[in-house]
Design an enzyme around this catalytic site. Structure first.
Site, short mmCIF file in Angstrom:
data_model
loop_
_atom_site.label_atom_id
_atom_site.label_comp_id
_atom_site.label_asym_id
_atom_site.label_seq_id
_atom_site.Cartn_x
_atom_site.Cartn_y
_atom_site.Cartn_z
N GLY A 1 0.84 -1.19 0.00
CA GLY A 1 0.00 0.00 0.00
C GLY A 1 0.87 1.24 0.00
O GLY A 1 2.01 1.21 -0.50
N LEU B 1 2.39 3.21 2.49
CA LEU B 1 3.63 3.24 3.27
C LEU B 1 4.54 2.07 2.90
O LEU B 1 5.76 2.23 2.79
CB LEU B 1 3.29 3.22 4.77
CG LEU B 1 4.10 4.14 5.65
CD1 LEU B 1 4.21 5.54 5.10
CD2 LEU B 1 3.51 4.19 7.06
N GLY B 2 3.96 0.89 2.69
CA GLY B 2 4.76 -0.28 2.30
C GLY B 2 5.50 -0.01 0.99
O GLY B 2 6.70 -0.33 0.87
N ARG C 1 -1.67 6.40 -2.75
CA ARG C 1 -1.61 5.70 -4.02
C ARG C 1 -2.43 6.48 -5.05
O ARG C 1 -3.58 6.82 -4.78
CB ARG C 1 -2.21 4.30 -3.87
CG ARG C 1 -1.32 3.38 -3.07
CD ARG C 1 -1.85 1.97 -3.07
NE ARG C 1 -2.81 1.75 -2.01
CZ ARG C 1 -3.37 0.56 -1.77
NH1 ARG C 1 -3.07 -0.47 -2.53
NH2 ARG C 1 -4.21 0.43 -0.78
N LYS D 1 1.18 10.43 19.90
CA LYS D 1 0.56 10.55 18.59
C LYS D 1 -0.90 10.13 18.65
O LYS D 1 -1.78 10.74 18.02
CB LYS D 1 1.33 9.70 17.57
CG LYS D 1 0.96 10.02 16.14
CD LYS D 1 1.82 9.30 15.13
CE LYS D 1 1.32 9.61 13.72
NZ LYS D 1 1.65 8.54 12.78
N ASN E 1 -8.53 20.53 9.46
CA ASN E 1 -8.00 20.65 10.83
C ASN E 1 -8.21 22.06 11.37
O ASN E 1 -8.56 22.26 12.54
CB ASN E 1 -6.51 20.28 10.86
CG ASN E 1 -6.29 18.80 10.62
OD1 ASN E 1 -7.25 18.03 10.51
ND2 ASN E 1 -5.04 18.39 10.54
N SER F 1 -6.37 12.31 8.38
CA SER F 1 -6.41 10.99 7.73
C SER F 1 -7.77 10.33 7.95
O SER F 1 -8.31 9.69 7.04
CB SER F 1 -5.28 10.11 8.26
OG SER F 1 -5.33 10.03 9.67
P1 NAP Z 1 -2.82 1.27 2.60
O1 NAP Z 1 -2.35 2.21 1.55
O2 NAP Z 1 -4.26 0.93 2.68
O3 NAP Z 1 -1.97 -0.06 2.43
C1 NAP Z 1 -2.24 -1.23 3.14
C2 NAP Z 1 -1.82 -2.37 2.26
O4 NAP Z 1 -1.89 -3.58 3.01
C3 NAP Z 1 -2.71 -2.55 1.03
O5 NAP Z 1 -1.88 -2.58 -0.11
C4 NAP Z 1 -3.37 -3.90 1.26
O6 NAP Z 1 -3.52 -4.69 0.10
C5 NAP Z 1 -2.34 -4.56 2.14
N1 NAP Z 1 -2.90 -5.69 2.88
C6 NAP Z 1 -3.89 -5.71 3.78
N2 NAP Z 1 -4.10 -6.95 4.23
C7 NAP Z 1 -3.21 -7.72 3.58
C8 NAP Z 1 -2.93 -9.09 3.60
N3 NAP Z 1 -3.60 -9.93 4.38
N4 NAP Z 1 -1.95 -9.53 2.81
C9 NAP Z 1 -1.25 -8.72 2.00
N5 NAP Z 1 -1.46 -7.41 1.95
C10 NAP Z 1 -2.43 -6.92 2.73
O7 NAP Z 1 -2.39 1.78 4.04
P2 NAP Z 1 -1.24 2.81 4.45
O8 NAP Z 1 -1.73 4.19 4.24
O9 NAP Z 1 0.05 2.41 3.82
O10 NAP Z 1 -1.19 2.58 6.00
C11 NAP Z 1 -0.49 1.52 6.65
C12 NAP Z 1 -0.31 1.91 8.11
O11 NAP Z 1 0.59 3.02 8.16
C13 NAP Z 1 -1.60 2.38 8.78
O12 NAP Z 1 -1.64 1.97 10.12
C14 NAP Z 1 -1.51 3.90 8.69
O13 NAP Z 1 -2.23 4.56 9.72
C15 NAP Z 1 -0.01 4.10 8.86
N6 NAP Z 1 0.48 5.36 8.30
C16 NAP Z 1 0.23 5.72 7.00
C17 NAP Z 1 0.74 6.91 6.49
C18 NAP Z 1 0.49 7.33 5.06
O14 NAP Z 1 0.89 8.43 4.67
N7 NAP Z 1 -0.14 6.54 4.20
C19 NAP Z 1 1.51 7.73 7.30
C20 NAP Z 1 1.77 7.34 8.62
C21 NAP Z 1 1.24 6.16 9.10
P3 NAP Z 1 -4.49 -4.34 -1.13
O15 NAP Z 1 -3.74 -3.33 -1.94
O16 NAP Z 1 -4.59 -5.65 -1.82
O17 NAP Z 1 -5.76 -3.84 -0.55
#
Ligand code: NAP
Length: 303
Positions: free
Chosen positions: A9, A11-12, A131, A182, A200, A250
């Protein structure tokens, strides 16, 4: 050692692309064969940074691959982390390391319980990414990532990988304090932006409500043994509201886009902790009830 990244996703992908760009070994773990096929067809992950696009053909696999895992970056949402890691537990080597990027609290302990022999490193990040298409991530906001291990104060040697990859970070021996702080900031701001339907900065019209919540959150943090996280909470909340006045939180964005929120790991976790300590925090509980009703009315999950 290979970085296995669970969840491609926002962050990943932001971590995986920067690690791979630095020449470090990275493997993505995707949900199922369909997602793997779609990823393979796309030719890799694309990082969009300052208008420039960089595509990296990072190898990927599904859960069913037998390859052992030594280092796992858990990059899914808090509500998916436990089930996803449970499926990978049989692949973890004896001294595996897990880096947990989830926001809020609660998911880290659930994951740690599944892998009692692994070293769990908690992370808290202010980096921003989203994304703009499948297998594409936009690096939207530069920030910082703090990492720490509540059981072992010594930093892992692979922090050098992060330096090499240009991921700004710091080892923090008080990571729980940072995560609690946080969480408290999130509880004081995000739910109200959802309920009032505002940016905000819109909370500048709700000073009293914010102040009351900060009072209760301060009590909670002190009661949970986190006085450092409670220090000057209200002034920081006011500062954040001003500094991020033009932003949508968020949680606001999740609700606006019909996505599940991480409520159970944020406001829900705070209310559960208060109940555990027999602490009566009426405004925090009422805020949770209003948020749950708001989500339910929109057909969104309330946990
Ligand atoms: P995201 O974009 O929704 O990404 C999550 C990813 O995990 C998706 O690609 C999803 O796959 C995948 N996933 C879920 N279950 C899965 C499984 N069983 N097997 C394989 N993949 C799986 O979320 P994100 O924004 O990166 O957030 C991740 C964490 O980081 C959250 O806790 C968020 O609060 C934190 N965070 C995010 C940010 C930011 O800017 N985005 C900043 C700070 C903290 P699919 O693509 O197939 O749905």
């Amino acid at each position: 050692t290979t970085w296995h990244v669970l969840g491609a996703g926002s962050l990943g992908s932001l971590w995986a692309t920067r690690l791979a760009r630095a020449g470090l070994p990275v493997t993505l773990i995707l949900r199922d064969p369909e997602r793997l096929a779609a990823y393979t067809a796309s030719g890799g992950l694309t990082l969009v940074e300052q208008g420039r696009e960089h595509r990296l053909a990072i190898p990927a696999q599904t859960f069913d691959t037998a390859e052992p895992i030594s280092r796992l970056l858990v990059a899914c949402k808090a509500y998916d982390a436990e089930a996803a890691v449970a499926r990978l537990a049989p692949r973890l080597v004896e001294n595996a390391e897990l880096v947990l990027l989830q926001n809020g609290l609660g998911s880290q302990d659930a994951v740690a319980a599944l892998a009692p022999k692994a070293r769990c490193i908690f992370a808290s990040s202010t980096e921003g990414a989203f994304r703009d298409g499948d297998w594409r991530v936009v690096f939207a906001g530069h920030g910082f990532t703090w990492l720490g291990d509540i059981a072992h104060p010594q930093p892992p040697y692979w922090l050098d990988d992060l330096t090499l990859a240009g991921i700004p970070h710091e080892w923090n021996t008080q990571i729980l304090t940072r995560l609690w702080r946080k969480l408290a900031l999130n509880c004081a701001i995000n739910p109200l932006t959802v309920l009032h339907g505002c940016r905000n900065g819109g909370l500048q019209d709700h000073h009293c409500e914010v102040a009351t919540l900060c009072g209760e959150l301060t009590e909670l943090l002190e009661c949970c043994g986190q006085p450092a996280a409670a220090h000057d909470l209200h002034s920081e909340v006011e500062r954040v509201i001003q500094a991020t006045a033009a932003n949508y939180s968020s949680m606001y964005q999740d609700v606006a886009q019909g996505r599940r929120t991480e409520i159970s790991y944020l406001l829900g976790y705070a209310c559960a902790a208060a109940a555990r300590h027999h602490l009566n925090l009426p405004h925090l509980n009422q805020l949770r009830d209003r948020l749950v009703a708001h989500l339910a009315a929109r057909g969104l999950p309330t946990t």
